[in-house]
Design an enzyme around this catalytic site. Sequence first.
Site, PDB file in Angstrom:
ATOM      1  CE  LYS A  42      -2.157   1.591   3.669  1.00  9.24           C
ATOM      2  NZ  LYS A  42      -1.903   3.052   3.911  1.00  9.24           N
ATOM      3  CG  ASP A  69      -4.419   4.413   1.400  1.00 17.42           C
ATOM      4  OD1 ASP A  69      -5.689   4.847   1.049  1.00 17.42           O
ATOM      5  OD2 ASP A  69      -3.985   4.275   2.546  1.00 17.42           O
ATOM      6  CE  LYS A  71      -7.624   6.970   3.545  1.00 15.64           C
ATOM      7  NZ  LYS A  71      -6.061   6.624   3.271  1.00 15.64           N
ATOM      8  CG  ASP A  74     -12.381  16.860  -6.777  1.00 11.63           C
ATOM      9  OD1 ASP A  74     -13.295  17.664  -6.991  1.00 11.63           O
ATOM     10  OD2 ASP A  74     -11.180  17.495  -6.822  1.00 11.63           O
ATOM     11  CB  THR A 133      -8.808   3.249  12.001  1.00 13.57           C
ATOM     12  OG1 THR A 133      -7.612   3.659  11.602  1.00 13.57           O
ATOM     13  CG2 THR A 133      -9.379   2.068  11.136  1.00 13.57           C
ATOM     14  NE  ARG A 225       2.134   3.231  12.615  1.00 15.34           N
ATOM     15  CZ  ARG A 225       1.500   4.265  13.055  1.00 15.34           C
ATOM     16  NH1 ARG A 225       2.237   5.473  13.740  1.00 15.34           N
ATOM     17  NH2 ARG A 225       0.277   4.323  12.836  1.00 15.34           N
TER      18      ARG A 225
END
Length: 252
Positions: A42, A69, A71, A74, A133, A225
């Site tokens: 990603k 990614d 997003k 518009d 999230t 991570r």
Amino acid sequence: MQMNEILKEKIKEKIVLALDVKEFDEAKTLVDELSPYVGTFKVGLQLYTKYGNEVVDYISGKNANFFLDVKLHDIPNTVEKASENVVLRGANFFNVHATGGLKMMEAAARGAKKAAEKLGKKPPIILAVTMLTSISEEVMKDEFEIEADVSEFAIRLAKLAKKAGLTGVVASSLEARKIKEACGADFKVLCPGIRPEWSAKDDQKRIATPKFAIGEGADYLVIGRAVTKAESRIGAMEKIYEEIGELECLQR
């Protein structure tokens, strides 16, 4: 636990590794080292806005899948053209914000289909972002002044994404089961905020372990991570494979 190659490939397909790093060399190291374990890499805004297509071209050159990614959010015409460009660049996944509305999401699907036809291949997986999230119940009520709880709102947006013809949604694993029930088993759910029990929670509020997310119906898990900052990245990934593999064996 001994794992056969079929099970390993099944788990690999579910793993989306977030390349949330500052430098291109860091991303290249992760791709080179973890390609055997990762189904899709990603590429988010941090890396893409600094290095652009250099990053995605490197991943494609390694015969690996990438998820752009960015997003998109518009007006429909702009999103349609942007979606076409994303597919022409070779993305296997990309996403839009569900809050852009039905017509915008339909435009994204239309642009992706048009580009895929030009390339002679099937369209990529297009996912609608329901709720980030980092959004909590408090943010919903105090900042957005939306009385519906996060889960209810996410499911409402998922239904809209399905109506628009998208492949699935990005959603918390806490909503995955209800989204599947509302939208059908074939409607894909990609879950970010995945943290094994042994890793830090960082800044995400609504998290889950890999085993919990898969058990709730997640098709793809975004892991970042917990692996990329681990002392042994391979070791961390193997622990995640073990956790998912135990569940997959139980479900067969």
